[in-house]
Design an enzyme around this catalytic site. Structure first.
Site, short mmCIF file in Angstrom:
data_model
loop_
_atom_site.label_atom_id
_atom_site.label_comp_id
_atom_site.label_asym_id
_atom_site.label_seq_id
_atom_site.Cartn_x
_atom_site.Cartn_y
_atom_site.Cartn_z
N ARG A 71 0.86 -1.18 0.00
CA ARG A 71 0.00 0.00 0.00
C ARG A 71 0.90 1.23 0.00
NH1 ARG A 71 -3.57 -2.69 -1.61
NH2 ARG A 71 -5.51 -3.24 -0.54
N HIS B 125 -1.74 0.74 -9.76
CA HIS B 125 -2.35 -0.26 -8.87
C HIS B 125 -2.99 -1.39 -9.70
CE1 HIS B 125 -4.19 -0.75 -4.58
NE2 HIS B 125 -3.99 -1.93 -5.15
#
Ligand code: GLV
Length: 309
Positions: free
Chosen positions: A224, A272
């Site tokens: 993350r 992502h």
């Protein structure tokens, strides 16, 4: 009773189709279509509007639409009795492993580097790294990290893992806890972060840890954005200590267009996409959990609210 999708980033239609195909008897809809909130039993969520779940009095479970649950756990308004579950899909682990391999090979063989030289019609050879010459260090040795580690080992890489807790012994050296972090980092040429984001792991990729990596190391963040201290990465790259970084996740997504990462010559950015959940692949486990929630049976893949993952 119904299953409701709370996401502003996913196209909801393919999810509704996949879930209805799996269970035509269940009412599935997007959250902005809900007329009676008391009928909602199960939520499927990705970056839901904060605080929304407390308005659903009969909600029993919030399922992430992916492997990570940090986007759910960081909402302080999830009612106590509501369970949080995550997706466990071998396809996602394999996608991550294949993407990690692609990024490693891109770095080792300079694929993007030569593409950039091509733009200036430049013929300039540099030496490359061999699989036998690098040690890959994987932060996060849970199910996903372990799969990535085994996959890279099967390609011939020397792999080590680091996690918060010892975990099960594997076929590769495992380090754990803050005491063993330095040792792990000092032996790692290519670092892959696959940790869950929790208060403990927030900012773990900072100038102290990045500088512990050997000179010329490469960093890949597939965890993350919150794991990385952005300024510290820039500083460690600019000092020449790190060779480069591949980043797939960011503190704010989409990465703001004025963020210095975009223009940094040693940073490789992807939006992502390391592993994208396929609705059809995960619909059976979501429906299984829905049915368990209806009949008050123990749910699958429940996240620990204390631990945050
Ligand atoms: C992706 O980031 C996921 O959590 O599945």
């Amino acid at each position: 009773m119904s299953l409701v999708i709370f996401s502003k980033v996913h196209k909801v239609k393919p999810w509704i189709e996949a879930l209805k195909k799996e269970a035509p008897d269940i009412e599935v809809m997007a959250y902005d279509e809900v007329e009676d909130k008391s009928k909602v039993l199960f939520a499927l969520a990705w970056n839901h509007p904060r605080g929304i779940f407390k308005d659903y009095p009969n909600l029993k479970c919030v399922s992430s639409m992916g492997a990570g649950v940090d986007h759910i756990m960081t909402d302080p308004d999830i009612p106590e009795q509501v369970k949080v579950v995550r997706i466990v899909d071998p396809l996602l682990s394999q996608d991550l492993a294949e993407f990690a391999l692609a990024l490693i090979m891109n770095h080792m063989r300079g694929i993007t580097h030569y593409k950039l030289l091509q733009q200036d019609s430049k013929w300039k050879k540099s030496m490359y790294l061999r699989i036998s010459e690098v040690n890959v260090g994987i932060m996060g040795t849970g199910m996903i990290g372990n799969h990535v580690a085994e996959f890279l080992r099967s390609c011939g890489f020397s792999v080590a893992g680091w996690g918060k807790n010892p975990g099960n012994p594997g076929n590769y050296p495992r380090y754990y806890g803050s005491d063993q972090l330095d040792d792990f980092l000092q032996k790692t040429n290519i670092l892959i972060c696959l940790l869950p984001l929790t208060p403990d792991t927030q900012g773990i990729l900072n100038k102290e840890t990045l500088k512990k990596l050997p000179y010329g190391a490469y960093v890949i963040n597939l965890g993350r954005g919150g794991h990385m201290v952005d300024n510290d990465l820039m500083e460690t790259l600019n000092s020449g200590h790190l060779a480069g970084a591949s980043l797939d996740v960011f503190e704010h997504e989409p990465l703001p267009s004025d963020h210095p990462f975009w223009k940094h010559p040693q940073i490789h950015i992807t939006p992502h996409i390391a592993s994208l959940t396929t609705a059809a692949s995960v619909a059976p486990q979501i429906i299984e959990n829905y049915r368990r929630a209806v009949s008050d049976k123990p749910l699958l893949n429940v996240a620990n609210k204390e631990k945050g993952y």
